[in-house]
Structure formats: structure tokens, C-alpha cells
Design a protein around this motif. Structure first.
Motif, PDB file in Angstrom:
ATOM      1  N   MET A   1      37.326  44.449  30.323  1.00  0.00           N
ATOM      2  CA  MET A   1      37.768  43.416  31.247  1.00  0.00           C
ATOM      3  C   MET A   1      37.827  43.940  32.665  1.00  0.00           C
ATOM      4  O   MET A   1      38.579  43.449  33.484  1.00  0.00           O
ATOM      5  N   THR A   2      37.008  44.948  32.937  1.00  0.00           N
ATOM      6  CA  THR A   2      37.144  45.681  34.192  1.00  0.00           C
ATOM      7  C   THR A   2      35.833  46.359  34.520  1.00  0.00           C
ATOM      8  O   THR A   2      35.063  46.696  33.633  1.00  0.00           O
ATOM      9  N   ILE A 100      33.939  44.838  24.521  1.00  0.00           N
ATOM     10  CA  ILE A 100      33.405  43.480  24.562  1.00  0.00           C
ATOM     11  C   ILE A 100      32.273  43.381  25.579  1.00  0.00           C
ATOM     12  O   ILE A 100      32.381  43.868  26.702  1.00  0.00           O
ATOM     13  N   ASP A 101      31.181  42.730  25.155  1.00  0.00           N
ATOM     14  CA  ASP A 101      30.019  42.558  26.028  1.00  0.00           C
ATOM     15  C   ASP A 101      30.348  41.658  27.219  1.00  0.00           C
ATOM     16  O   ASP A 101      31.256  40.816  27.140  1.00  0.00           O
ATOM     17  N   TRP A 102      29.559  41.809  28.337  1.00  0.00           N
ATOM     18  CA  TRP A 102      28.664  42.929  28.477  1.00  0.00           C
ATOM     19  C   TRP A 102      29.455  44.175  28.832  1.00  0.00           C
ATOM     20  O   TRP A 102      30.378  44.135  29.649  1.00  0.00           O
ATOM     21  N   GLY A 115      31.835  49.449  33.103  1.00  0.00           N
ATOM     22  CA  GLY A 115      32.518  48.168  33.018  1.00  0.00           C
ATOM     23  C   GLY A 115      32.382  47.537  31.659  1.00  0.00           C
ATOM     24  O   GLY A 115      31.507  47.904  30.861  1.00  0.00           O
ATOM     25  N   ASN A 116      33.260  46.592  31.393  1.00  0.00           N
ATOM     26  CA  ASN A 116      33.239  45.859  30.127  1.00  0.00           C
ATOM     27  C   ASN A 116      33.670  44.428  30.382  1.00  0.00           C
ATOM     28  O   ASN A 116      34.310  44.129  31.388  1.00  0.00           O
ATOM     29  N   MET A 117      33.294  43.545  29.505  1.00  0.00           N
ATOM     30  CA  MET A 117      33.568  42.120  29.633  1.00  0.00           C
ATOM     31  C   MET A 117      33.036  41.587  30.971  1.00  0.00           C
ATOM     32  O   MET A 117      33.669  40.774  31.640  1.00  0.00           O
ATOM     33  N   LEU A 118      31.834  42.056  31.326  1.00  0.00           N
ATOM     34  CA  LEU A 118      31.217  41.689  32.592  1.00  0.00           C
ATOM     35  C   LEU A 118      30.227  40.546  32.412  1.00  0.00           C
ATOM     36  O   LEU A 118      29.825  40.222  31.293  1.00  0.00           O
ATOM     37  N   ALA A 119      29.799  39.992  33.542  1.00  0.00           N
ATOM     38  CA  ALA A 119      28.815  38.908  33.504  1.00  0.00           C
ATOM     39  C   ALA A 119      27.469  39.389  32.981  1.00  0.00           C
ATOM     40  O   ALA A 119      26.682  38.592  32.480  1.00  0.00           O
ATOM     41  N   GLY A 120      27.187  40.691  33.106  1.00  0.00           N
ATOM     42  CA  GLY A 120      25.934  41.236  32.605  1.00  0.00           C
ATOM     43  C   GLY A 120      25.665  42.604  33.184  1.00  0.00           C
ATOM     44  O   GLY A 120      26.420  43.107  34.031  1.00  0.00           O
ATOM     45  N   PRO A 121      24.575  43.256  32.767  1.00  0.00           N
ATOM     46  CA  PRO A 121      24.256  44.600  33.263  1.00  0.00           C
ATOM     47  C   PRO A 121      23.990  44.638  34.755  1.00  0.00           C
ATOM     48  O   PRO A 121      24.074  45.697  35.383  1.00  0.00           O
ATOM     49  N   GLY A 155      30.511  40.145  38.476  1.00  0.00           N
ATOM     50  CA  GLY A 155      31.803  40.775  38.233  1.00  0.00           C
ATOM     51  C   GLY A 155      32.326  40.588  36.816  1.00  0.00           C
ATOM     52  O   GLY A 155      31.567  40.477  35.847  1.00  0.00           O
ATOM     53  N   ASP A 156      33.636  40.545  36.699  1.00  0.00           N
ATOM     54  CA  ASP A 156      34.313  40.273  35.433  1.00  0.00           C
ATOM     55  C   ASP A 156      34.033  38.820  35.059  1.00  0.00           C
ATOM     56  O   ASP A 156      34.322  37.905  35.840  1.00  0.00           O
ATOM     57  N   LYS A 157      33.485  38.596  33.885  1.00  0.00           N
ATOM     58  CA  LYS A 157      33.052  37.240  33.531  1.00  0.00           C
ATOM     59  C   LYS A 157      34.205  36.261  33.362  1.00  0.00           C
ATOM     60  O   LYS A 157      34.008  35.049  33.338  1.00  0.00           O
ATOM     61  N   ARG A 158      35.451  36.778  33.294  1.00  0.00           N
ATOM     62  CA  ARG A 158      36.607  35.887  33.150  1.00  0.00           C
ATOM     63  C   ARG A 158      37.175  35.449  34.487  1.00  0.00           C
ATOM     64  O   ARG A 158      37.994  34.543  34.533  1.00  0.00           O
ATOM     65  N   GLY A 159      36.777  36.150  35.580  1.00  0.00           N
ATOM     66  CA  GLY A 159      37.299  35.781  36.891  1.00  0.00           C
ATOM     67  C   GLY A 159      37.866  36.975  37.637  1.00  0.00           C
ATOM     68  O   GLY A 159      37.479  38.111  37.388  1.00  0.00           O
ATOM     69  N   LYS A 160      38.807  36.718  38.557  1.00  0.00           N
ATOM     70  CA  LYS A 160      39.361  37.746  39.438  1.00  0.00           C
ATOM     71  C   LYS A 160      40.885  37.746  39.353  1.00  0.00           C
ATOM     72  O   LYS A 160      41.490  36.704  39.152  1.00  0.00           O
TER      73      LYS A 160
END
Length: 238
Positions: A1-2, A100-102, A115-121, A155-160
Motif C-alpha cells: 500500500m506504499t 498485493i499487486d501491483w 512499492g506494493n498495491m500500486l496502479a502498475g509497474p 501512485g497507490d491505486k487506493r488513493g493518497k
């Protein structure tokens, strides 16, 4: 998540920048020590990795050996992500199979991004490439630029929510340690705080007691002159 970037410059300064959709990401994830290295523990973080990892580096272990020792005694290592950059030599990273991907990392000469839980590579790639492009700036500015590029890439696919920046030079205390614990746009706020730190905090730091000046500077006129000199140098550099 970061996601985060660890880096060192030619003068030996160590730096970490980090962002997440998680409260106070800078509180337990980021660890640095003068002349030893920098560590960020992420995903389902293990805050014990920081102090233990710095001790291992201080004993002369490589970054990879340090990670191997940390995860060997941690039954939850598959859910952890950690990267390590020593004060000299190559860095290393571990992204557990259950992150957790990405999720992923990139270890390069003098810096690493993970990073993890990102929008992508593309988040990792953009962060690294922005850092490489900004060679004429200070380490703090390079790290801020790198994180902004990663944010622009998704960035983090869940937001900021939070972000942090730490610079460790040749003192036992950090040269800069900024945190944004809860904010709608934490990287923008982090950059604002960095700008504020340049007004008096960073130049004042050179007057404090340190390893080469046990009593520091206590004459206020000399302190003010030092601050003025800092701004003159910074203006010329800009």
C-alpha cells in the motif's frame, strides 16, 4: 500500500521519500543512520526491520545479507516488502510472494525503488527515471521530483493520504525529517514543507551542536549571518 525511494548522493547523504494511502506512513516505515544506510519496510510492514537492519549493516553485512537475516526469522515475510541501501555498495530488496499487486522493486546504482498495491509497474519506472533525470538538484529535490513522477503515473491505486521525506547527512540526527500524516494531497504538502524548511530550519541546522562542533554556534548575529549565507548560496544554485 506504499511506494518509496531510497537514495544516496556523492557526498554520502542518505535520503528516503515515501507515500501511501495509509495514515502516517513516515512514522514506522522509514529508517536511516549516519554512515550506515537507509531502510524502508512496507506492505504488511514489520517496523522491527528498521533498527535490526541498521544494526546488521553497521556490523558490515551487505544489503542482501541484511535482508536474508531479517526475513529468515519472520514467519510473515511473504507479506512484507523491504528495501535496503547501505552507505556504500549495492542495495537489495525483498517483495514477498503474498504482497498485493501491483508490487515490485528496482535496485539501481545508488538508489532503489519499491512499492506494493500500486496502479502498475509504471509507478516504479516513472519514480526511478525522474530521479535519474534530476542530477543537478539537491538530494531532497530529486526525491520529491521522483515521487511526483510516480504519483503522476498512478501512485497507490487506493488513493493518497500520507508522505514523508528524510535526509541523513554526517550527524547522528537527521538533516531533514518531514512528515505529512493525513492530507488530501500529501506529496504537494510535503513539497510545501520542504520549501518552508529552507527559510530558516535548514540553514539554522548548520549552527547546532554536532560531531565536529560540540557546542555549536550560540551567537545570534553569527547565526543570522549563517542563514543569510545559506540563502545566497541557494539562490546562486537555483
Amino acid at each position: 500500500m506504499t511506494w518509496s525511494i531510497l537514495a544516496r548522493d556523492d557526498s554520502g547523504r542518505l535520503g528516503v521519500a515515501i507515500a501511501s494511502k495509509f495514515f502516517s506512513v513516515g512514522a514506522l516505515c522509514v529508517h536511516t543512520r549516519r554512515g550506515v544506510g537507509a531502510i524502508s519496510t512496507q506492505a504488511l510492514m514489520n517496523p522491527l526491520y528498521g533498527p535490526a537492519g541498521l544494526e546488521l549493516l553497521a556490523e558490515g553485512r551487505s544489503a542482501q545479507d541484511t535482508i536474508d537475516v531479517l526475513i529468515a526469522s519472520d514467519a510473515g515475510h511473504a507479506q512484507r516488502q523491504v528495501h535496503v541501501l547501505p552507505a556504500s555498495g549495492v542495495g537489495a530488496a525483498h517483495t514477498g510472494a503474498a504482497c498485493i499487486d501491483w508490487c515490485g522493486h528496482r535496485v539501481s546504482d545508488g538508489f532503489s525503488v519499491a512499492g506494493n498495491m500500486l496502479a502498475g509497474p509504471q509507478v516504479i519506472a516513472a519514480t526511478a527515471e525522474a530521479y535519474l533525470r534530476s542530477t543537478c538538484k539537491t538530494l531532497a529535490e530529486r526525491l520529491l521530483d521522483a515521487m511526483d513522477a510516480g504519483e503522476a503515473a498512478g501512485g497507490d491505486k487506493r488513493g493518497k493520504q500520507s508522505a514523508a521525506l528524510r535526509i541523513h547527512a554526517d550527524e547522528d540526527y537527521a538533516a531533514l525529517d518531514l512528515r505529512v500524516d493525513d492530507h488530501a494531497d500529501p506529496l504537494r504538502e510535503l513539497r510545501r514543507l520542504h520549501g518552508v524548511s529552507l527559510e530558516r530550519f535548514q540553514p539554522f541546522l548548520s549552527c547546532l551542536p554536532g560531531r565536529g562542533r560540540p557546542s555549536g554556534i550560540t551567537d545570534r548575529a553569527t547565526i543570522e549571518a549563517s542563514i543569510e549565507m545559506f540563502h545566497a548560496r541557494h539562490k546562486n544554485h537555483a
